[in-house]
Write a protein that holds these residues in place. Sequence first.
Motif, PDB file in Angstrom:
ATOM      1  N   MET A   1       0.845  -1.181   0.000  1.00  0.00           N
ATOM      2  CA  MET A   1       0.000   0.000   0.000  1.00  0.00           C
ATOM      3  C   MET A   1       0.887   1.241   0.000  1.00  0.00           C
ATOM      4  O   MET A   1       1.802   1.344   0.804  1.00  0.00           O
ATOM      5  CB  MET A   1      -0.919  -0.017   1.225  1.00  0.00           C
ATOM      6  CG  MET A   1      -1.762   1.236   1.349  1.00  0.00           C
ATOM      7  SD  MET A   1      -2.737   1.253   2.850  1.00  0.00           S
ATOM      8  CE  MET A   1      -4.255   0.602   2.209  1.00  0.00           C
ATOM      9  N   THR A   2       0.600   2.166  -0.883  1.00  0.00           N
ATOM     10  CA  THR A   2       1.367   3.408  -0.974  1.00  0.00           C
ATOM     11  C   THR A   2       0.739   4.452  -0.067  1.00  0.00           C
ATOM     12  O   THR A   2      -0.471   4.627  -0.065  1.00  0.00           O
ATOM     13  CB  THR A   2       1.365   3.941  -2.423  1.00  0.00           C
ATOM     14  OG1 THR A   2       1.821   2.901  -3.268  1.00  0.00           O
ATOM     15  CG2 THR A   2       2.247   5.152  -2.547  1.00  0.00           C
ATOM     16  N   GLN A   3       1.571   5.124   0.690  1.00  0.00           N
ATOM     17  CA  GLN A   3       1.077   6.171   1.568  1.00  0.00           C
ATOM     18  C   GLN A   3       1.257   7.514   0.875  1.00  0.00           C
ATOM     19  O   GLN A   3       2.342   7.826   0.387  1.00  0.00           O
ATOM     20  CB  GLN A   3       1.845   6.152   2.891  1.00  0.00           C
ATOM     21  CG  GLN A   3       1.217   7.024   3.939  1.00  0.00           C
ATOM     22  CD  GLN A   3       1.892   6.821   5.289  1.00  0.00           C
ATOM     23  OE1 GLN A   3       2.985   6.283   5.380  1.00  0.00           O
ATOM     24  NE2 GLN A   3       1.227   7.263   6.328  1.00  0.00           N
ATOM     25  N   VAL A   4       0.190   8.289   0.827  1.00  0.00           N
ATOM     26  CA  VAL A   4       0.227   9.599   0.193  1.00  0.00           C
ATOM     27  C   VAL A   4       0.541  10.639   1.261  1.00  0.00           C
ATOM     28  O   VAL A   4      -0.098  10.675   2.313  1.00  0.00           O
ATOM     29  CB  VAL A   4      -1.128   9.922  -0.495  1.00  0.00           C
ATOM     30  CG1 VAL A   4      -1.098  11.308  -1.089  1.00  0.00           C
ATOM     31  CG2 VAL A   4      -1.432   8.881  -1.549  1.00  0.00           C
ATOM     32  N   SER A   5       1.516  11.461   0.989  1.00  0.00           N
ATOM     33  CA  SER A   5       1.909  12.497   1.939  1.00  0.00           C
ATOM     34  C   SER A   5       1.320  13.835   1.513  1.00  0.00           C
ATOM     35  O   SER A   5       1.295  14.154   0.337  1.00  0.00           O
ATOM     36  CB  SER A   5       3.436  12.613   1.976  1.00  0.00           C
ATOM     37  OG  SER A   5       3.813  13.722   2.744  1.00  0.00           O
ATOM     38  N   ASP A   6       0.822  14.591   2.488  1.00  0.00           N
ATOM     39  CA  ASP A   6       0.319  15.930   2.173  1.00  0.00           C
ATOM     40  C   ASP A   6       1.389  16.997   2.423  1.00  0.00           C
ATOM     41  O   ASP A   6       1.127  18.173   2.334  1.00  0.00           O
ATOM     42  CB  ASP A   6      -0.957  16.244   2.943  1.00  0.00           C
ATOM     43  CG  ASP A   6      -0.774  16.249   4.456  1.00  0.00           C
ATOM     44  OD1 ASP A   6       0.335  15.930   4.927  1.00  0.00           O
ATOM     45  OD2 ASP A   6      -1.735  16.572   5.167  1.00  0.00           O
ATOM     46  N   ALA A   7       2.602  16.542   2.727  1.00  0.00           N
ATOM     47  CA  ALA A   7       3.705  17.482   2.931  1.00  0.00           C
ATOM     48  C   ALA A   7       4.089  18.093   1.583  1.00  0.00           C
ATOM     49  O   ALA A   7       4.106  17.408   0.562  1.00  0.00           O
ATOM     50  CB  ALA A   7       4.896  16.775   3.549  1.00  0.00           C
ATOM     51  N   PRO A   8       4.405  19.379   1.568  1.00  0.00           N
ATOM     52  CA  PRO A   8       4.792  20.014   0.304  1.00  0.00           C
ATOM     53  C   PRO A   8       6.118  19.457  -0.210  1.00  0.00           C
ATOM     54  O   PRO A   8       6.999  19.093   0.572  1.00  0.00           O
ATOM     55  CB  PRO A   8       4.919  21.495   0.667  1.00  0.00           C
ATOM     56  CG  PRO A   8       5.007  21.552   2.147  1.00  0.00           C
ATOM     57  CD  PRO A   8       4.405  20.300   2.689  1.00  0.00           C
ATOM     58  N   SER A   9       6.217  19.382  -1.520  1.00  0.00           N
ATOM     59  CA  SER A   9       7.461  18.908  -2.141  1.00  0.00           C
ATOM     60  C   SER A   9       8.571  19.930  -1.899  1.00  0.00           C
ATOM     61  O   SER A   9       8.310  21.085  -1.550  1.00  0.00           O
ATOM     62  CB  SER A   9       7.259  18.732  -3.648  1.00  0.00           C
ATOM     63  OG  SER A   9       7.131  20.000  -4.272  1.00  0.00           O
ATOM     64  N   ILE A  10       9.800  19.507  -2.113  1.00  0.00           N
ATOM     65  CA  ILE A  10      10.942  20.426  -1.963  1.00  0.00           C
ATOM     66  C   ILE A  10      10.807  21.588  -2.938  1.00  0.00           C
ATOM     67  O   ILE A  10      11.128  22.726  -2.618  1.00  0.00           O
ATOM     68  CB  ILE A  10      12.299  19.697  -2.099  1.00  0.00           C
ATOM     69  CG1 ILE A  10      13.460  20.614  -1.689  1.00  0.00           C
ATOM     70  CG2 ILE A  10      12.501  19.174  -3.510  1.00  0.00           C
ATOM     71  CD1 ILE A  10      13.531  20.917  -0.235  1.00  0.00           C
ATOM     72  N   GLN A  11      10.283  21.329  -4.142  1.00  0.00           N
ATOM     73  CA  GLN A  11      10.084  22.403  -5.122  1.00  0.00           C
ATOM     74  C   GLN A  11       9.055  23.417  -4.624  1.00  0.00           C
ATOM     75  O   GLN A  11       9.249  24.621  -4.759  1.00  0.00           O
ATOM     76  CB  GLN A  11       9.635  21.837  -6.489  1.00  0.00           C
ATOM     77  CG  GLN A  11      10.691  21.035  -7.202  1.00  0.00           C
ATOM     78  CD  GLN A  11      10.730  19.569  -6.755  1.00  0.00           C
ATOM     79  OE1 GLN A  11       9.920  19.107  -5.952  1.00  0.00           O
ATOM     80  NE2 GLN A  11      11.708  18.837  -7.274  1.00  0.00           N
ATOM     81  N   GLN A  12       7.958  22.907  -4.039  1.00  0.00           N
ATOM     82  CA  GLN A  12       6.947  23.807  -3.487  1.00  0.00           C
ATOM     83  C   GLN A  12       7.532  24.636  -2.337  1.00  0.00           C
ATOM     84  O   GLN A  12       7.298  25.836  -2.256  1.00  0.00           O
ATOM     85  CB  GLN A  12       5.737  23.014  -2.986  1.00  0.00           C
ATOM     86  CG  GLN A  12       4.916  22.402  -4.092  1.00  0.00           C
ATOM     87  CD  GLN A  12       3.898  21.423  -3.537  1.00  0.00           C
ATOM     88  OE1 GLN A  12       4.209  20.597  -2.672  1.00  0.00           O
ATOM     89  NE2 GLN A  12       2.677  21.506  -4.050  1.00  0.00           N
ATOM     90  N   ARG A  13       8.287  23.987  -1.480  1.00  0.00           N
ATOM     91  CA  ARG A  13       8.866  24.693  -0.333  1.00  0.00           C
ATOM     92  C   ARG A  13       9.854  25.770  -0.785  1.00  0.00           C
ATOM     93  O   ARG A  13       9.824  26.892  -0.290  1.00  0.00           O
ATOM     94  CB  ARG A  13       9.555  23.704   0.610  1.00  0.00           C
ATOM     95  CG  ARG A  13       8.551  22.869   1.386  1.00  0.00           C
ATOM     96  CD  ARG A  13       9.229  21.916   2.310  1.00  0.00           C
ATOM     97  NE  ARG A  13       9.503  20.687   1.573  1.00  0.00           N
ATOM     98  CZ  ARG A  13      10.349  19.755   1.967  1.00  0.00           C
ATOM     99  NH1 ARG A  13      11.029  19.890   3.075  1.00  0.00           N
ATOM    100  NH2 ARG A  13      10.521  18.675   1.240  1.00  0.00           N
ATOM    101  N   MET A  14      10.710  25.440  -1.741  1.00  0.00           N
ATOM    102  CA  MET A  14      11.747  26.376  -2.169  1.00  0.00           C
ATOM    103  C   MET A  14      11.188  27.477  -3.080  1.00  0.00           C
ATOM    104  O   MET A  14      11.806  28.527  -3.218  1.00  0.00           O
ATOM    105  CB  MET A  14      12.892  25.636  -2.844  1.00  0.00           C
ATOM    106  CG  MET A  14      13.596  24.634  -1.913  1.00  0.00           C
ATOM    107  SD  MET A  14      14.027  25.268  -0.265  1.00  0.00           S
ATOM    108  CE  MET A  14      15.477  26.215  -0.681  1.00  0.00           C
ATOM    109  N   SER A  15      10.016  27.265  -3.679  1.00  0.00           N
ATOM    110  CA  SER A  15       9.437  28.287  -4.559  1.00  0.00           C
ATOM    111  C   SER A  15       9.054  29.558  -3.786  1.00  0.00           C
ATOM    112  O   SER A  15       8.903  30.621  -4.378  1.00  0.00           O
ATOM    113  CB  SER A  15       8.205  27.743  -5.293  1.00  0.00           C
ATOM    114  OG  SER A  15       7.115  27.582  -4.393  1.00  0.00           O
ATOM    115  N   LEU A  16       8.933  29.449  -2.477  1.00  0.00           N
ATOM    116  CA  LEU A  16       8.533  30.589  -1.648  1.00  0.00           C
ATOM    117  C   LEU A  16       9.723  31.247  -0.945  1.00  0.00           C
ATOM    118  O   LEU A  16       9.539  32.096  -0.084  1.00  0.00           O
ATOM    119  CB  LEU A  16       7.492  30.140  -0.616  1.00  0.00           C
ATOM    120  CG  LEU A  16       6.203  29.565  -1.208  1.00  0.00           C
ATOM    121  CD1 LEU A  16       5.347  28.952  -0.108  1.00  0.00           C
ATOM    122  CD2 LEU A  16       5.440  30.619  -1.982  1.00  0.00           C
ATOM    123  N   ILE A  17      10.923  30.884  -1.322  1.00  0.00           N
ATOM    124  CA  ILE A  17      12.126  31.325  -0.616  1.00  0.00           C
ATOM    125  C   ILE A  17      12.269  32.853  -0.567  1.00  0.00           C
ATOM    126  O   ILE A  17      12.669  33.411   0.436  1.00  0.00           O
ATOM    127  CB  ILE A  17      13.394  30.651  -1.190  1.00  0.00           C
ATOM    128  CG1 ILE A  17      14.556  30.786  -0.217  1.00  0.00           C
ATOM    129  CG2 ILE A  17      13.723  31.180  -2.572  1.00  0.00           C
ATOM    130  CD1 ILE A  17      15.723  29.867  -0.531  1.00  0.00           C
TER     131      ILE A  17
END
Length: 165
Positions: A1-17
């Motif tokens: 079973m694959t677990q889906v994470s709702d954590a933002p990706s590194i790209q999403q996190r760094m896009s707001l730098i």
Amino acid sequence: MTQVSDAPSIQQRMSLIKGWKTEVIIHAPQELVWNQVTDFEAYSQWNPFVIEAHAEFKVGAKIRFLEDLKRFGQHWISAQFLSIDPPNSFVWQGHFAAPFLFTVRHPFLLEAMGDRQTRFTQIHENSGLLIPYLAWRGIYCVSHQGYLHYNQALKERCESIAAQL
């Protein structure tokens, strides 16, 4: 079973730098929106992100507010008003520990779009040595979402008041 994470990706996190911009159209007069945004003591009644604020609203004076960063906790921030242009804009700037570590500049813009409509814009500009670390941790994703919630709550509050006029 694959677990889906709702954590933002590194790209999403760094896009707001460097920061971000949020805006919302509010079906209420500019003066009404201005009065709600600058009534800092009333934030606890309606604002889901900035849950408490205290300020002497004049250039050079301080504002102190409590942000709810959800999984990162609640944090008090102190800033100083750099400019105030009623009912069009105001800007505050604050820092953590030392300005070279973390500084945030935050313009608030209100643009009348007719007699009963206002574009409300918040701009969040980051600088300092801690910025990459804070972005990587995902704090800015949570903060950005908080500003979107702030905008929506402001819209609902102002439109409710305007409907009674």
